[in-house]
Design an enzyme around this catalytic site. Sequence first.
Site, PDB file in Angstrom:
ATOM      1  N   ASP A   1      18.388  55.471  32.608  1.00 24.76           N
ATOM      2  CA  ASP A   1      18.793  56.695  33.294  1.00 24.76           C
ATOM      3  C   ASP A   1      18.963  56.363  34.782  1.00 24.76           C
ATOM      4  OD1 ASP A   1      19.146  59.256  34.288  1.00 24.76           O
ATOM      5  OD2 ASP A   1      17.082  59.885  33.932  1.00 24.76           O
TER       6      ASP A   1
ATOM      7  N   ASP B   1      25.897  60.497  31.614  1.00 29.21           N
ATOM      8  CA  ASP B   1      24.464  60.342  31.875  1.00 29.21           C
ATOM      9  C   ASP B   1      23.758  60.074  30.549  1.00 29.21           C
ATOM     10  OD1 ASP B   1      21.900  60.469  33.134  1.00 29.21           O
ATOM     11  OD2 ASP B   1      22.601  62.036  34.490  1.00 29.21           O
TER      12      ASP B   1
ATOM     13  N   HIS C   1      12.735  58.783  31.812  1.00 31.58           N
ATOM     14  CA  HIS C   1      11.855  58.820  32.982  1.00 31.58           C
ATOM     15  C   HIS C   1      10.549  58.072  32.732  1.00 31.58           C
ATOM     16  CE1 HIS C   1      13.767  62.200  35.624  1.00 31.58           C
ATOM     17  NE2 HIS C   1      14.668  61.344  35.133  1.00 31.58           N
TER      18      HIS C   1
ATOM     19  N   GLU D   1      21.131  61.893  42.504  1.00 33.35           N
ATOM     20  CA  GLU D   1      21.158  62.840  41.394  1.00 33.35           C
ATOM     21  C   GLU D   1      19.758  63.294  41.023  1.00 33.35           C
ATOM     22  OE1 GLU D   1      21.041  64.028  37.052  1.00 33.35           O
ATOM     23  OE2 GLU D   1      19.977  62.450  38.135  1.00 33.35           O
ATOM     24  N   GLU D   2      18.811  62.376  41.060  1.00 32.15           N
ATOM     25  CA  GLU D   2      17.460  62.676  40.601  1.00 32.15           C
ATOM     26  C   GLU D   2      16.710  63.652  41.498  1.00 32.15           C
ATOM     27  OE1 GLU D   2      16.438  61.962  37.794  1.00 32.15           O
ATOM     28  OE2 GLU D   2      17.251  60.061  37.086  1.00 32.15           O
TER      29      GLU D   2
ATOM     30  N   HIS E   1      25.447  58.625  37.982  1.00 36.33           N
ATOM     31  CA  HIS E   1      24.592  58.407  39.159  1.00 36.33           C
ATOM     32  C   HIS E   1      23.942  57.031  39.146  1.00 36.33           C
ATOM     33  CE1 HIS E   1      20.471  59.117  37.444  1.00 36.33           C
ATOM     34  NE2 HIS E   1      21.086  59.917  36.597  1.00 36.33           N
TER      35      HIS E   1
END
Length: 329
Positions: free
Chosen positions: A164, A217, A303, A194-195, A62
């Site tokens: 990420d 990922d 994140h 994706e998130e 992603h």
Amino acid sequence: MDTLKLLTKLTQINCVSGNEKEIKEYIKSETEKYCSEIYTDAMGNLVARKQGDGKKIMFAAHMDEIGIIVTDIDDKGFVLFAAVGGLNTRNLVNLRVCFSNGTEGVIGAREDAFKDKPALSKLYIDIGADSRESALALVSIGDTATFKGECIQRGDKVISKALDNRAGCAVLIEALSRIEKNDNDLYFVFTVQEEVGLRGAKTAAFAIEPDVAVAVDVTDTGDTPDAPIMAVKMGKGAAVKIMDRSVICDAEVRTKMIETARNHNIPYQLEIMTDGGTDAGAIHLTRAGVKTGGISVPTRYIHSPSEMASIKDIENCVDLVYNLAVAVW
């Protein structure tokens, strides 16, 4: 390819979920010379195909990153916001954010926000405006922003925002660039959103109908003080996914990955992630089902604006994707 140089470029392009245009344009410029066909689908996924007569193999990574979206601006010019993707509000206070027009701000918190885990309603962004009108000259309702986090190298480690999943994008770009001859019909898909619910992967897999799919990922690690128990460690190789909250990977695909890693002397480790998911979760449920696996880059502080990964791990993931792409399935 220079992996660090590629990661630096990829991570410093600011593209929150639903606003992936700039990162997509850059990835297209890096991949179009290596594939027989490249296109963007209706959802916004970038699909780089290297045509072959064998099995239809889909690799997905992603492009989007977490961030915030402006919901309102108060009379004093402070910007109110909501999350785009998973945010830990404990870690947000005093972080800097950057809007697509270059406007920067600092996340502040109201006094009562520190009693417990603060709600987003207790936070705001200070962009230096002194009124609603002056703030609206800089940002608008619906504008998105990413977190500031430069890309730096510390030995074998890279630290940056958006590893990420720009690390996964780098893996696919580098693997695709190595393929000179292929029998399999290969689809390297750079997915959107994706998130916020694995949305792009779902539509891409529905259209492509792959025989086998592999999502690339990042994954958490269990090698920092007081980390949750997890076998994955940074610097110990590509992580072959067994399961996460979104998928139990196909046993045949997992075995193929392990055998490929062993046959080509690629360091690998096995991953069970009890929190979070990847595009694999959407892909394996598409149509009548898709045999799906996952390859992950072990990453600390996911994140956050300071995610950390090993360049060697990323390169091991490249080796594994490349050898899977040219393998007989």
